[in-house]
Design a protein around this motif. Structure first.
Motif, PDB file in Angstrom:
ATOM      1  N   ASP A   1     -67.647 -25.931  23.677  1.00 47.37           N
ATOM      2  CA  ASP A   1     -66.934 -27.212  23.710  1.00 47.37           C
ATOM      3  C   ASP A   1     -66.243 -27.394  25.064  1.00 47.37           C
ATOM      4  O   ASP A   1     -66.252 -28.464  25.645  1.00 47.37           O
TER       5      ASP A   1
ATOM      6  N   PHE B   1     -65.626 -24.795  16.274  1.00 49.11           N
ATOM      7  CA  PHE B   1     -65.958 -24.864  17.682  1.00 49.11           C
ATOM      8  C   PHE B   1     -67.219 -24.050  17.915  1.00 49.11           C
ATOM      9  O   PHE B   1     -67.677 -23.326  17.038  1.00 49.11           O
TER      10      PHE B   1
ATOM     11  N   TRP C   1     -75.396 -31.247  25.317  1.00 50.08           N
ATOM     12  CA  TRP C   1     -75.346 -29.996  24.531  1.00 50.08           C
ATOM     13  C   TRP C   1     -76.709 -29.315  24.562  1.00 50.08           C
ATOM     14  O   TRP C   1     -76.801 -28.100  24.749  1.00 50.08           O
TER      15      TRP C   1
END
Length: 534
Positions: free
Chosen positions: A424, A239, A32
């Motif tokens: 995501d 999200f 991420w």
RNA sequence: GUGGGAGUAGCUCAGCUGGUAGAGCGUCGGUCUGUGGCACCGAAUGUCGCGGGUUCAAUCCCCGUCUCCCACCCCA
């Protein structure tokens, strides 16, 4: 049985992340971070600046921009009233607590009721003093407060007169008026957890008078969004999106193309696999309605050949029939009129120019006349990017032009275009194609033994960390075997061995875990050695 | 909101058409108080998702519920 029940009570409730939300843990978070870092870097090279936005906004902002009839607004938003509702709930609680029914019927409960009500009105006064927020209309609340107190004293009088003839209906009406007034207090600002961020960016553009900055203003954001949908692969209720918007200036096709080029560059840098860009133009307020009517007419002719979902959409949103996935409908859809043939002159020219600009930038695209966007504010250029490994939610980015949205939100007439990436899904696709990072190791594990050695170890850790190495310093003394075992499990590259010998000699032992080679270094030499080899 | 599948140890999963649970991996400890990966020995951790029903007895059968997964819808 009772013992079991008692035991049960002792155990605290096990909490879990609520549906559609999740924890992101190491080592996944490293990916991420890499994605987000890359976004910062790439977007900066295109001259975009980061904007950080609130997580919640007035409900009306989303209702106005996204459109009341969209699923997002009509059934997927997390909406809650701000603070004044809590006051009303407090009042109800207080009334209950005082032992009175909400609607008193005798003198005793009446006095309790009015006591609670008086306190409530006083607390509203506090509210005005405490908050300098402009969200609350002081005058309106003052008026409501007066109305409420007046109505309550009227109610009191009516009640004291007893159920005398003709007064019952008066009493009922008084109750209703009080409830209505209380109801108004419930309408504290309605807030909503943002389901997307474009509306917020536009709000910020207006609020900070960004039309006074050099145009266009180029902004990007990243962060969580919230929609109450059924969770699925690549779909969560909380999200994350990474998005960018270009506001103001012209609607030059080169801007559309550059925005798309930027996303593609970003995906390219991440080595996202199976990237496919689809583009389309859905026209403007002039030409789209005309096309929609033709489409609707065409659809009505073949209505009986369509599934129930599509039949319904003929009325609600004919454009959406175009992206139906139903196998049986595909041949029918192929015969429907294309919007490209019905664009007005200006839209057609704009669309052609966007395609030309994309070609000049070497951006490979596919024209998809069936690509329509769901949110109301889109016009002209729309695009969508898909990637592999995403199940049926294969769109990883969606965007388009939204001239007029800023004006709709009370700002000056402003051109706008932007996109949002589903982070995501992006992460998911990267993981599916083996781009996930491995567990983070350590550069150096310090295996120390003895009190004197700990002091040395602490100093060594400090110096190594200062030089930027990742260092694991065991908090308690361990046997050497154990320490090296730990070093191995943590994936350390080196073990720095510090025992009595090393401390007294002033020569530290450095072991390379991979091949077991060992060498001795003086303190400064060790740092130099590591800097060279790590 | 609708439909299908699944929930047993931290993870992956066994568990015989009912007799109150096991394996592998992982974790921790030991063999091994100056040398890791290997091997061997040992230990801990489960209200068998939750609640109810049937039964002498339920992880197993029935009902409900929650959660996860997949799909529809919709969207990023």
């Amino acid at each position: 049985m009772s013992e079991g029940a008692a035991k049960k009570e002792e155990k605290p409730r096990k909490f879990q992340a609520i549906r559609g939300t999740r924890d992101l843990l190491p080592p996944e978070t490293a990916l991420w971070n890499r994605v987000e870092q890359t976004a910062h870097e790439v977007f900066a090279t295109f001259g975009f600046g980061e904007i950080r936005l609130p997580i919640f906004e007035p409900t009306e902002l989303f209702a106005r921009s996204i459109g009341l009839d969209t699923d997002v607004v009509s059934k997927e938003m997390y909406t809650f009233p701000d603070h004044p509702l809590r006051r009303l709930e407090q009042l109800r609680e207080a009334v209950k607590f005082e032992g009175a029914t909400f609607w008193p019927t005798d003198d005793a409960s009446l006095s309790l009721f009015t006591k609670a009500l008086t306190r409530f009105v006083e607390s509203l006064g506090e509210l005005f003093r405490d908050e300098d927020s402009e969200t609350y209309n002081k005058e309106r609340f003052g008026r409501l407060r007066t109305e409420l107190t007046d109505e309550v004293s009227k109610f009191q009088q009516l009640l004291k007169l007893g159920p005398a003839e003709g007064l019952d209906s008066e009493l009922t009406r008084s109750k209703e008026r009080i409830e209505t007034i209380l109801g108004f207090f419930e309408f504290g600002e309605s807030l909503t957890l943002r389901p997307e961020a474009t509306a917020s960016v536009c709000r910020a553009y207006i609020e900070h008078n960004m039309q006074q900055l050099p145009q266009p203003v180029k902004l990007y954001y990243m962060g969580p969004m919230f929609r109450r949908e059924r969770p699925q692969k690549g779909r969560y209720r909380q999200f994350y999106q990474i998005g960018a918007e270009v506001l103001g200036g012209s609607d030059a096709p080169a801007i559309d193309a550059e925005v798309i080029e930027m996303v593609m560059t970003f995906f390219d840098r991440l080595e996202l696999q199976g990237v496919q860009l689809d583009i389309n133009s859905i026209g403007c307020r002039e030409c789209r309605p005309k096309y929609v009517e033709q489409l609707r007419a065409a659809l009505l002719k073949v209505k009986d050949k369509l599934g129930p979902d599509s039949q319904r959409r003929i009325e609600t949103n004919p454009l959406r029939v175009l992206d139906s996935k139903l196998e049986s409908e595909q041949p029918i859809i192929a015969t429907l009129p294309h919007i490209a043939d019905h664009l007005c002159e200006e839209c057609a020219a704009h669309y052609a120019a966007v395609k030309h600009q994309l070609k000049m930038r070497g951006v490979i695209y596919r024209e998809n006349w069936r690509l329509v966007r769901g949110l109301d504010y889109y016009m002209r250029t729309t695009f969508e990017i898909t990637a592999k490994g995403l199940g049926s939610q294969n769109a990883v980015c969606g965007g388009g032009r939204y001239d007029g949205l800023v004006e709709l939100l009370g700002g000056p007439p402003t051109k706008g275009i932007g996109f949002a990436i589903g982070e995501d899904r992006l992460i998911l696709s990267l993981q599916e194609s083996g781009k996930a990072p491995v567990q983070q190791g350590r550069d150096v594990y310090i295996a120390w033994m003895g009190e004197r050695a700990q002091a040395t170890a602490i100093r060594a850790a400090k110096d190594l960390r200062k030089a930027g190495f990742s260092v694991e310093l065991p908090p308690v003394e361990q046997k050497f075997g154990k320490a090296l075992g730990q070093a191995d499990k943590l994936g350390a590259k080196y073990a720095l061995i510090l025992g009595d010998n090393e401390v007294s000699e002033g020569l530290w032992t450095l072991k390379t875990l991979a091949d077991g080679a060992q060498a001795k270094f003086t303190e400064p030499d060790l740092l130099e050695h590591l800097k060279k080899h790590l």
